[in-house]
Design a protein around this motif. Structure first.
Motif, PDB file in Angstrom:
ATOM      1  N   GLN A  62      18.707 -10.365  -0.423  1.00 38.64           N
ATOM      2  CA  GLN A  62      20.068  -9.999   0.008  1.00 38.64           C
ATOM      3  C   GLN A  62      20.343  -8.782   0.421  1.00 38.64           C
ATOM      4  O   GLN A  62      20.916  -8.232   1.610  1.00 38.64           O
ATOM      5  N   LYS A  63      19.559  -7.833  -0.247  1.00 38.69           N
ATOM      6  CA  LYS A  63      19.467  -6.293   0.293  1.00 38.69           C
ATOM      7  C   LYS A  63      19.059  -6.016   1.481  1.00 38.69           C
ATOM      8  O   LYS A  63      19.613  -5.409   2.494  1.00 38.69           O
ATOM      9  N   LEU A  64      17.922  -6.750   1.662  1.00 38.95           N
ATOM     10  CA  LEU A  64      17.223  -6.685   3.131  1.00 38.95           C
ATOM     11  C   LEU A  64      18.026  -7.203   4.061  1.00 38.95           C
ATOM     12  O   LEU A  64      17.885  -6.664   5.167  1.00 38.95           O
ATOM     13  N   HIS A  65      18.704  -8.417   3.938  1.00 35.74           N
ATOM     14  CA  HIS A  65      19.438  -8.691   4.784  1.00 35.74           C
ATOM     15  C   HIS A  65      20.501  -7.905   5.396  1.00 35.74           C
ATOM     16  O   HIS A  65      20.807  -7.882   6.556  1.00 35.74           O
ATOM     17  N   ARG A  66      21.191  -7.238   4.338  1.00 38.59           N
ATOM     18  CA  ARG A  66      22.185  -6.273   4.878  1.00 38.59           C
ATOM     19  C   ARG A  66      21.777  -5.358   5.720  1.00 38.59           C
ATOM     20  O   ARG A  66      22.223  -4.623   6.507  1.00 38.59           O
ATOM     21  N   ALA A  67      20.576  -4.614   5.373  1.00 39.08           N
ATOM     22  CA  ALA A  67      19.968  -3.794   5.894  1.00 39.08           C
ATOM     23  C   ALA A  67      19.570  -3.950   7.267  1.00 39.08           C
ATOM     24  O   ALA A  67      19.558  -3.181   8.147  1.00 39.08           O
ATOM     25  N   GLU A  68      18.946  -5.195   7.324  1.00 41.33           N
ATOM     26  CA  GLU A  68      18.152  -5.414   8.687  1.00 41.33           C
ATOM     27  C   GLU A  68      19.592  -5.799   9.681  1.00 41.33           C
ATOM     28  O   GLU A  68      19.386  -5.775  11.007  1.00 41.33           O
ATOM     29  N   ALA A  69      20.788  -6.329   9.054  1.00 43.92           N
ATOM     30  CA  ALA A  69      21.958  -6.425   9.889  1.00 43.92           C
ATOM     31  C   ALA A  69      22.407  -5.253  10.487  1.00 43.92           C
ATOM     32  O   ALA A  69      22.988  -4.999  11.651  1.00 43.92           O
ATOM     33  N   GLU A 115      15.293 -49.018   4.573  1.00 44.10           N
ATOM     34  CA  GLU A 115      15.760 -48.165   3.396  1.00 44.10           C
ATOM     35  C   GLU A 115      16.917 -47.214   3.881  1.00 44.10           C
ATOM     36  O   GLU A 115      17.623 -46.566   3.348  1.00 44.10           O
ATOM     37  N   ARG A 116      16.450 -46.638   5.139  1.00 49.53           N
ATOM     38  CA  ARG A 116      17.058 -45.290   5.575  1.00 49.53           C
ATOM     39  C   ARG A 116      17.274 -44.161   4.761  1.00 49.53           C
ATOM     40  O   ARG A 116      18.537 -43.741   4.302  1.00 49.53           O
ATOM     41  N   LEU A 117      16.152 -43.688   4.232  1.00 48.63           N
ATOM     42  CA  LEU A 117      16.187 -42.465   3.371  1.00 48.63           C
ATOM     43  C   LEU A 117      15.434 -41.291   3.885  1.00 48.63           C
ATOM     44  O   LEU A 117      14.289 -41.476   4.407  1.00 48.63           O
ATOM     45  N   TYR A 118      16.228 -40.442   3.910  1.00 46.45           N
ATOM     46  CA  TYR A 118      15.628 -39.035   4.471  1.00 46.45           C
ATOM     47  C   TYR A 118      16.069 -37.912   3.670  1.00 46.45           C
ATOM     48  O   TYR A 118      16.964 -37.715   3.213  1.00 46.45           O
ATOM     49  N   LEU A 119      14.896 -36.999   3.533  1.00 46.51           N
ATOM     50  CA  LEU A 119      15.125 -35.821   2.978  1.00 46.51           C
ATOM     51  C   LEU A 119      16.006 -34.687   3.626  1.00 46.51           C
ATOM     52  O   LEU A 119      15.818 -34.667   5.166  1.00 46.51           O
ATOM     53  N   PRO A 120      16.961 -33.932   2.992  1.00 49.23           N
ATOM     54  CA  PRO A 120      17.731 -33.274   3.828  1.00 49.23           C
ATOM     55  C   PRO A 120      16.663 -32.109   4.304  1.00 49.23           C
ATOM     56  O   PRO A 120      15.689 -31.720   3.843  1.00 49.23           O
ATOM     57  N   GLU A 121      17.294 -31.336   5.391  1.00 48.11           N
ATOM     58  CA  GLU A 121      16.463 -30.319   5.992  1.00 48.11           C
ATOM     59  C   GLU A 121      16.241 -29.174   4.843  1.00 48.11           C
ATOM     60  O   GLU A 121      17.182 -28.622   4.479  1.00 48.11           O
ATOM     61  N   ARG A 122      14.979 -28.858   4.810  1.00 41.60           N
ATOM     62  CA  ARG A 122      14.769 -28.068   3.729  1.00 41.60           C
ATOM     63  C   ARG A 122      14.326 -26.533   4.063  1.00 41.60           C
ATOM     64  O   ARG A 122      13.856 -25.790   3.415  1.00 41.60           O
ATOM     65  N   ARG A 123      14.010 -26.543   5.590  1.00 39.82           N
ATOM     66  CA  ARG A 123      13.324 -25.459   5.993  1.00 39.82           C
ATOM     67  C   ARG A 123      14.509 -24.314   6.084  1.00 39.82           C
ATOM     68  O   ARG A 123      15.478 -24.200   6.627  1.00 39.82           O
ATOM     69  N   VAL A 124      14.183 -23.053   5.389  1.00 37.83           N
ATOM     70  CA  VAL A 124      15.062 -21.876   5.137  1.00 37.83           C
ATOM     71  C   VAL A 124      14.534 -20.862   6.058  1.00 37.83           C
ATOM     72  O   VAL A 124      13.309 -20.394   6.241  1.00 37.83           O
ATOM     73  N   GLU A 125      15.505 -20.077   6.813  1.00 42.92           N
ATOM     74  CA  GLU A 125      14.959 -19.397   7.705  1.00 42.92           C
ATOM     75  C   GLU A 125      14.568 -18.031   7.063  1.00 42.92           C
ATOM     76  O   GLU A 125      15.243 -17.570   6.166  1.00 42.92           O
ATOM     77  N   ILE A 126      13.537 -17.581   7.490  1.00 42.30           N
ATOM     78  CA  ILE A 126      12.822 -16.422   6.898  1.00 42.30           C
ATOM     79  C   ILE A 126      13.157 -15.311   7.743  1.00 42.30           C
ATOM     80  O   ILE A 126      12.902 -15.276   8.854  1.00 42.30           O
ATOM     81  N   LEU A 127      13.526 -14.215   7.004  1.00 37.96           N
ATOM     82  CA  LEU A 127      13.973 -13.110   7.680  1.00 37.96           C
ATOM     83  C   LEU A 127      12.755 -12.132   8.158  1.00 37.96           C
ATOM     84  O   LEU A 127      11.842 -11.738   7.212  1.00 37.96           O
ATOM     85  N   SER A 128      12.717 -11.923   9.428  1.00 40.50           N
ATOM     86  CA  SER A 128      11.530 -10.930   9.746  1.00 40.50           C
ATOM     87  C   SER A 128      11.687  -9.838   9.355  1.00 40.50           C
ATOM     88  O   SER A 128      12.862  -9.062   9.589  1.00 40.50           O
ATOM     89  N   LEU A 129      10.889  -8.684   8.857  1.00 40.35           N
ATOM     90  CA  LEU A 129      11.042  -7.561   8.406  1.00 40.35           C
ATOM     91  C   LEU A 129      10.349  -6.486   9.402  1.00 40.35           C
ATOM     92  O   LEU A 129       9.482  -6.519   9.843  1.00 40.35           O
ATOM     93  N   SER A 130      11.332  -5.436   9.940  1.00 34.17           N
ATOM     94  CA  SER A 130      10.689  -4.486  10.604  1.00 34.17           C
ATOM     95  C   SER A 130       9.662  -3.636  10.065  1.00 34.17           C
ATOM     96  O   SER A 130       8.577  -3.182  10.940  1.00 34.17           O
ATOM     97  N   SER A 131       9.525  -3.425   8.654  1.00 35.49           N
ATOM     98  CA  SER A 131       8.531  -2.943   7.951  1.00 35.49           C
ATOM     99  C   SER A 131       7.836  -3.674   6.951  1.00 35.49           C
ATOM    100  O   SER A 131       8.353  -4.030   6.217  1.00 35.49           O
ATOM    101  N   PRO A 132       6.636  -4.153   7.452  1.00 36.97           N
ATOM    102  CA  PRO A 132       6.033  -5.110   6.414  1.00 36.97           C
ATOM    103  C   PRO A 132       5.775  -4.433   5.113  1.00 36.97           C
ATOM    104  O   PRO A 132       5.672  -3.143   4.878  1.00 36.97           O
ATOM    105  N   LEU A 133       5.807  -5.298   4.066  1.00 37.51           N
ATOM    106  CA  LEU A 133       5.604  -4.926   2.476  1.00 37.51           C
ATOM    107  C   LEU A 133       4.364  -4.948   2.348  1.00 37.51           C
ATOM    108  O   LEU A 133       3.840  -6.297   2.113  1.00 37.51           O
ATOM    109  N   PRO A 134       3.693  -4.147   1.814  1.00 35.16           N
ATOM    110  CA  PRO A 134       2.273  -4.337   1.266  1.00 35.16           C
ATOM    111  C   PRO A 134       2.284  -4.743   0.028  1.00 35.16           C
ATOM    112  O   PRO A 134       3.193  -4.616  -1.032  1.00 35.16           O
TER     113      PRO A 134
END
Length: 584
Positions: free
Chosen positions: A577-584, A469-488
């Motif tokens: 998206q806002k967190l990504h810009r701030a952490e960058a 068959e040769r059927l494969y799911l595309p890679e679904r793992r999305v990179e999770i941004l580590s937060l410098s300050s955890p969110l409660p």
């Protein structure tokens, strides 16, 4: 004795004597039977029309004319056959009457059918048309071949009564031309031949005549044979109409069933008399259940027509793949699909086809979402569960309303497994893994505690299927941004839609638009559903609560899990998206 006075040799003493022949009229083409036949026909018509209207002795006089004509007919037949007892002094010469061409394009009479009478003798045409009309037929007539073919091309006739011997185009020529466009079933043709002309009978049958009668015509025989041919014609037309109606209905059934079943299954069901009977049987099948994640929440504010367009686009593509892979769609339940592999008819590779089908369906979701995005519709995520086991399948319902259905504990188990899936995921029971054969590419495996089952159920995440068959799911793992300050946040565990236990405090350690890393103690088991309430400014920015499912336990920390969002508020993507810009 002079030769002139010698007695003529007797018929008995003359060897090889030619039979006596009646004098043929000038130009040939007319036999002595024609006028006799006309006399017999007209006397028959007169008796029928005058019966009860004139004195009985007049009817008797007409019958005597008929009797005398039949005696004359006997004499003529005997002379034709060379019978030595026939009166040799009788010589009959029938003049060829001069006739004006006559074609009755108007169809006369009504009722049992329309007959075209073709004969070069006006008298024959007249008597035949009258006899037929008196017996409920409509008639038209032509005196030669070209006119007969012209009428047949313009008018619709139920049968043709066709004389063989005609000047110009003979009856056999007319028959041959008719058969170029009209079959024996479409237009019955009865040939009229002279007595003893067996070669004409044989040739006419070869050319496609339905039957024949000989001159002088016995009208009772003619009417009987005509009735037989018209009855056969009507029967063929009725069968043809029924076949056409059946074809239309069959095509409708095939198209209707074809939305749920493969062509092979439809053909086998239509050819099986038992297919419509109520009842079921136990069978080993592979059950597929699918569902869209958070579809109800996503569409609750949409106009109905937009919801249906979104749903039908998704279901149409999924149904196409299921049917192409030989699955049987049992029903659509809102945005969910229930399908079987191995019923109504099993094949040797039902489970493997089910796995290949699930992979193909998840792969196809990219195209579905691309189309949705182009039309301004939301992105959809589907979870799929497969389970293999014994169920009862068959026709469920009543004589008035029936559906092909499935019941059994394995159906419930499949539903429980499906509820553990997240978007873009396939989970299969261990029974399915064993039955699918070699080449399965698996992700994580988990032992689920399932309500109604005493033992834990082992399930596996499917990532692909190797050769052929040769059927494969595309890679679904999305990179999770580590937060410098955890969110409660505050988490509550869900049992169905109901909160189970007391809410507990937790922290989001990492975040993406599709999931997060969460710290909470005690941590929940895989596939636990969570309701997550942001607090303070975070709640305002997100615009609502989150729903998620635990998909992975962190091996390095006993209080950390990875979750996948099954429902997210509208402000999540912008916040990430806002967190990504701030952490960058």
């Amino acid at each position: 004795m002079p030769a002139a006075h010698q007695p003529a040799p007797s018929a008995r003493s003359t060897a090889g004597r030619e039979p006596q022949r009646l004098h043929e009229p000038h130009g040939g083409g007319h036999d002595p039977y024609t006028p006799i036949n006309q006399i017999l026909g007209y006397t028959r018509l007169l008796v029928a029309s005058l019966q009860g209207k004139v004195a009985p002795q007049h009817i008797e006089d007409i019958r005597n004319i008929e009797l005398a004509s039949r005696k004359l007919l006997t004499i003529v037949q005997a002379m034709e056959n060379g019978d030595e007892d026939a009166p040799s002094s009788v010589k009959v010469s029938i003049p060829s009457p001069h006739e004006e061409p006559a074609v009755h394009a108007e169809i006369e009479g009504s009722g049992r059918g329309t007959i075209l009478v073709v004969d070069d003798s006006r008298g024959n045409r007249d008597v035949l048309c009258r006899v037929l009309q008196n017996n409920g037929y409509r008639t038209a007539s032509a005196e030669d071949g070209p006119r007969a073919l012209g009428l047949a091309a313009r008018e619709r006739f139920d049968a043709v009564l066709l004389d063989v011997n005609m000047p110009g185009i003979s009856g056999l020529g007319v028959l041959s031309a008719l058969r170029q466009s009209r079959s024996q079933a479409e237009l019955p043709v009865i040939m009229v031949t002279t007595r003893g002309a067996s070669e004409d009978v044989v040739e006419s049958l070869k050319l496609g005549a339905n039957d024949h009668v000989t001159k002088p015509i016995d009208f009772d025989i003619l009417l009987g044979r005509l009735d037989t041919q018209l009855t056969l014609k009507r029967s063929r037309e009725q069968l043809s109409q029924l076949a056409a109606e059946l074809s239309v209905k069959s095509e409708f059934i095939r198209k209707t069933f074809g939305r749920y079943l493969s062509d092979d299954v439809v053909n086998r069901l239509l050819s099986s008399p038992e297919a419509q009977l109520l009842g079921g049987e136990e069978r080993e099948v592979t059950i597929m259940m699918t569902d869209l994640r958070s579809f109800t929440t996503m569409t609750e504010s949409m106009p109905p027509d937009v919801v249906m367009r979104l749903l039908n686009g998704y279901l149409g593509e999924m149904a196409r793949i299921i049917v192409a892979r030989g699955g049987t769609i049992i029903e659509f339940i809102g945005d969910a699909i229930l399908a079987l592999f191995g019923a109504p008819f099993p094949a040797g590779d039902d489970t493997r086809r089910a796995v290949a089908c699930a992979l193909e369906m998840q792969i196809a979701m990219d195209a579905v979402n691309e189309k949705n995005s182009a039309e301004g519709l939301p992105t959809l995520q589907m979870g799929i569960a497969l389970n293999t086991g014994p169920v009862v399948v068959g026709n469920i319902g009543s004589e008035a309303r029936t559906k092909y259905g499935v019941v059994g504990a394995q159906v419930n188990l499949t539903s429980r497994i499906e509820s553990c899936t997240v978007g873009r995921q396939i989970l299969i029971a261990d029974t399915t893994r064993r039955a699918a054969g070699a080449g399965l590419l698996l992700g994580q495996s988990h032992a689920l505690a399932v309500k109604g089952f005493s033992n834990r159920v082992l399930v596996h995440e499917v990532l692909g299927l190797d050769n052929p068959e040769r059927l494969y799911l595309p890679e679904r793992r999305v990179e999770i941004l580590s937060l410098s300050s955890p969110l409660p946040v505050v988490c509550a565990r869900l049992a169905g839609k109901r909160v189970e236990g007391e809410p507990q405090s937790a922290f989001i350690l990492g975040l993406s638009p599709f999931g997060a890393v969460l710290r909470l103690h005690p941590r929940p088991a895989p596939f636990t559903n969570l309701q997550i309430h942001p607090s303070g400014a975070l709640a305002e920015q997100l615009g609502g609560e989150l729903h998620a499912k635990v998909i992975e336990l962190d091996a390095r920390a006993e209080d950390v899990v990875r979750i996948h969002f099954t429902s997210s508020p509208p402000g999540l993507a912008a916040f990430v998206q806002k967190l990504h810009r701030a952490e960058a």
